[in-house]
Scaffold this motif. Structure first.
Motif, PDB file in Angstrom:
ATOM      1  N   LEU A 127       0.812  -1.223   0.000  1.00  0.00           N
ATOM      2  CA  LEU A 127       0.000   0.000   0.000  1.00  0.00           C
ATOM      3  C   LEU A 127       0.845   1.271   0.000  1.00  0.00           C
ATOM      4  N   THR A 128       2.088   1.177   0.466  1.00  0.00           N
ATOM      5  CA  THR A 128       2.908   2.390   0.619  1.00  0.00           C
ATOM      6  C   THR A 128       4.060   2.488  -0.363  1.00  0.00           C
ATOM      7  N   SER A 129       4.371   1.421  -1.058  1.00  0.00           N
ATOM      8  CA  SER A 129       5.529   1.443  -1.948  1.00  0.00           C
ATOM      9  C   SER A 129       5.225   2.238  -3.216  1.00  0.00           C
ATOM     10  N   PRO A 130       6.158   3.084  -3.639  1.00  0.00           N
ATOM     11  CA  PRO A 130       5.950   3.825  -4.888  1.00  0.00           C
ATOM     12  C   PRO A 130       6.077   2.959  -6.125  1.00  0.00           C
ATOM     13  N   GLU A 131       6.629   1.760  -5.975  1.00  0.00           N
ATOM     14  CA  GLU A 131       6.808   0.818  -7.078  1.00  0.00           C
ATOM     15  C   GLU A 131       6.250  -0.534  -6.670  1.00  0.00           C
ATOM     16  N   PRO A 132       5.954  -1.399  -7.630  1.00  0.00           N
ATOM     17  CA  PRO A 132       5.444  -2.726  -7.279  1.00  0.00           C
ATOM     18  C   PRO A 132       6.402  -3.483  -6.355  1.00  0.00           C
ATOM     19  N   VAL A 133       5.830  -4.191  -5.406  1.00  0.00           N
ATOM     20  CA  VAL A 133       6.592  -5.029  -4.482  1.00  0.00           C
ATOM     21  C   VAL A 133       6.527  -6.471  -4.987  1.00  0.00           C
ATOM     22  N   TYR A 134       7.675  -7.079  -5.122  1.00  0.00           N
ATOM     23  CA  TYR A 134       7.758  -8.480  -5.531  1.00  0.00           C
ATOM     24  C   TYR A 134       7.821  -9.346  -4.281  1.00  0.00           C
ATOM     25  N   VAL A 135       6.794 -10.149  -4.076  1.00  0.00           N
ATOM     26  CA  VAL A 135       6.792 -11.086  -2.960  1.00  0.00           C
ATOM     27  C   VAL A 135       7.248 -12.431  -3.501  1.00  0.00           C
ATOM     28  N   VAL A 136       8.428 -12.840  -3.097  1.00  0.00           N
ATOM     29  CA  VAL A 136       9.019 -14.092  -3.569  1.00  0.00           C
ATOM     30  C   VAL A 136       8.690 -15.165  -2.538  1.00  0.00           C
ATOM     31  N   ALA A 137       7.800 -16.063  -2.900  1.00  0.00           N
ATOM     32  CA  ALA A 137       7.303 -17.089  -1.983  1.00  0.00           C
ATOM     33  C   ALA A 137       7.957 -18.419  -2.332  1.00  0.00           C
ATOM     34  N   ILE A 138       8.643 -19.012  -1.353  1.00  0.00           N
ATOM     35  CA  ILE A 138       9.340 -20.270  -1.607  1.00  0.00           C
ATOM     36  C   ILE A 138       8.900 -21.339  -0.601  1.00  0.00           C
ATOM     37  N   GLY A 139       7.633 -21.244  -0.211  1.00  0.00           N
ATOM     38  CA  GLY A 139       7.023 -22.231   0.671  1.00  0.00           C
ATOM     39  C   GLY A 139       5.529 -22.249   0.409  1.00  0.00           C
ATOM     40  N   ALA A 140       4.772 -22.757   1.376  1.00  0.00           N
ATOM     41  CA  ALA A 140       3.317 -22.642   1.285  1.00  0.00           C
ATOM     42  C   ALA A 140       2.951 -21.167   1.168  1.00  0.00           C
ATOM     43  N   ILE A 141       1.934 -20.861   0.374  1.00  0.00           N
ATOM     44  CA  ILE A 141       1.623 -19.487  -0.007  1.00  0.00           C
ATOM     45  C   ILE A 141       0.642 -18.825   0.973  1.00  0.00           C
ATOM     46  N   THR A 142       0.506 -19.377   2.175  1.00  0.00           N
ATOM     47  CA  THR A 142      -0.504 -18.933   3.141  1.00  0.00           C
ATOM     48  C   THR A 142      -0.367 -17.461   3.504  1.00  0.00           C
ATOM     49  N   ASN A 143       0.828 -17.002   3.825  1.00  0.00           N
ATOM     50  CA  ASN A 143       1.019 -15.608   4.228  1.00  0.00           C
ATOM     51  C   ASN A 143       0.596 -14.652   3.128  1.00  0.00           C
ATOM     52  N   VAL A 144       0.982 -14.951   1.901  1.00  0.00           N
ATOM     53  CA  VAL A 144       0.696 -14.065   0.772  1.00  0.00           C
ATOM     54  C   VAL A 144      -0.799 -14.072   0.460  1.00  0.00           C
ATOM     55  N   ALA A 145      -1.401 -15.263   0.411  1.00  0.00           N
ATOM     56  CA  ALA A 145      -2.839 -15.357   0.139  1.00  0.00           C
ATOM     57  C   ALA A 145      -3.653 -14.680   1.240  1.00  0.00           C
ATOM     58  N   SER A 146      -3.210 -14.801   2.471  1.00  0.00           N
ATOM     59  CA  SER A 146      -3.924 -14.150   3.582  1.00  0.00           C
ATOM     60  C   SER A 146      -3.862 -12.639   3.457  1.00  0.00           C
ATOM     61  N   ALA A 147      -2.716 -12.117   3.044  1.00  0.00           N
ATOM     62  CA  ALA A 147      -2.605 -10.674   2.845  1.00  0.00           C
ATOM     63  C   ALA A 147      -3.572 -10.205   1.760  1.00  0.00           C
ATOM     64  N   ILE A 148      -3.664 -10.944   0.664  1.00  0.00           N
ATOM     65  CA  ILE A 148      -4.566 -10.577  -0.434  1.00  0.00           C
ATOM     66  C   ILE A 148      -6.024 -10.705   0.000  1.00  0.00           C
ATOM     67  N   ALA A 149      -6.356 -11.779   0.720  1.00  0.00           N
ATOM     68  CA  ALA A 149      -7.739 -11.958   1.177  1.00  0.00           C
ATOM     69  C   ALA A 149      -8.145 -10.855   2.148  1.00  0.00           C
ATOM     70  N   LYS A 150      -7.203 -10.411   2.975  1.00  0.00           N
ATOM     71  CA  LYS A 150      -7.501  -9.362   3.957  1.00  0.00           C
ATOM     72  C   LYS A 150      -7.610  -7.990   3.298  1.00  0.00           C
TER      73      LYS A 150
END
Length: 328
Positions: A127-150
């Protein structure tokens, strides 16, 4: 079709986001670091590639296998292993990214995020980055999916790079990083977030190495190199592996390598598949685009990785000077 509750990127914007990033990448590394041995290499590789990667945060992902007694235990062990790698690298506090604990369980449905400081940090950065943030997920995607769902709005400023499924042509997607959390995995394919997949079987599976190669390249070079050599030899001894002829894939290294150079990890754009509950794909040409790696140059990746790991205890300036001297 993509569910209407998710912000929809038009095709032109999606293709722009899926193009290989120019310049330095602002990234979060989401890692189940204690799960195996490859996450540690990927974490160190990220930290040792400041010319391309600005590591904003590291988040600990849950896992549940023979190395943990629950997803929560796996996440906590991963958090501690991240700190261990930082210590072995003797990082300057000014160059050490913050670390956040992640989910303690898997998602119970696609619409129910698992609360964690990791998910909150991903939301904050997006929400605060002036450029796209790359989330590099190298495990179960729970943290990333939870952020998107929230907070679905973050789809507009995220690119997810995931070492998760197999190649789209593979007969099954029942593989560890996908099958641990079906709801999170299916959400990532369905929500329309710009998504780059590094397939395990078919691409990352080319990143084979051996204890002998690791010893020759890393043992005795520094504390981290010796730790990696001991880890490769020790983790698999209980299974009767680690003998002449045995090799190990460092799967997660592929995701970092793609960010550094798409010439090493070529990829192509396709329409996002549908992940079925039985961990197979269905296809619908009306869906949004995603990107999937199709090959990897093992030699180029390992030449770069080993050179950087050999200088892991040096400052970035010292390492750059030392590498120039070696190649002169």
């Amino acid at each position: 079709m993509t569910d209407s509750k998710w912000p929809k990127l038009d095709d032109a914007t999606m293709l722009q986001r899926l193009a290989h990033p120019k310049g330095r990448v602002r990234m979060v590394l989401d890692t189940d670091t204690f799960n195996e041995v490859d996450d540690q290499f990927a974490l160190a590789y990220s930290l040792l590639s400041p010319e391309k990667l600005e590591l904003l945060a590291v988040t600990a992902a849950p896992f549940y296998n023979w190395n943990s007694v629950s997803p929560a235990d796996g996440m906590e062990k991963s958090y501690n292993e991240i700190m261990n790698i930082f210590g072995l690298m003797e990082l300057d506090p000014e160059h050490t990214p913050p670390v956040y604990r992640g989910s303690t369980q898997y998602m119970s449905s696609p619409g129910e995020p698992v609360p964690s400081e990791a998910a909150d940090k991903i939301i904050e950065l997006a929400l605060t980055s002036p450029e796209p943030v790359y989330v590099v997920a190298i495990g179960a995607i729970t943290n990333v999916a939870s952020a998107i769902a929230k907070c679905p709005e973050i789809i507009r400023n995220l690119v997810v790079v995931w070492l998760g499924p197999n190649s789209y042509t593979w007969p099954t997607q029942k593989i560890f990083n996908v099958s641990q959390d079906y709801h999170a995995s299916s959400l990532i394919f369905d929500c329309g977030v710009p998504l780059v997949i590094l397939p395990c079987h078919g691409v990352a599976s080319h990143l084979l190495t051996t204890p002998y190669e690791i010893d020759a390249c890393l043992r005795g070079r520094n504390r981290l190199g010796t730790y990696f050599s001991d880890m490769i030899r020790g983790r698999f001894a209980r299974f009767g592996q680690n003998r002449p002829g045995w090799s190990k894939v460092l799967w997660d290294v592929s995701a970092i390598a793609w960010l550094i150079s798409e010439n090493w990890v070529p990829s192509s754009v396709r329409r996002a598949p549908i992940l079925n509950p039985g961990f197979t794909y269905s296809f619908d040409d009306s869906r949004h685009f995603y990107k999937e790696a199709i090959d990897i140059d093992r030699s180029e990746v390992y030449i770069d990785l080993f050179a950087k790991l050999q200088h892991a205890s040096l400052s970035p300036e010292e390492a750059k000077h030392d590498q120039k001297a070696e190649h002169s």
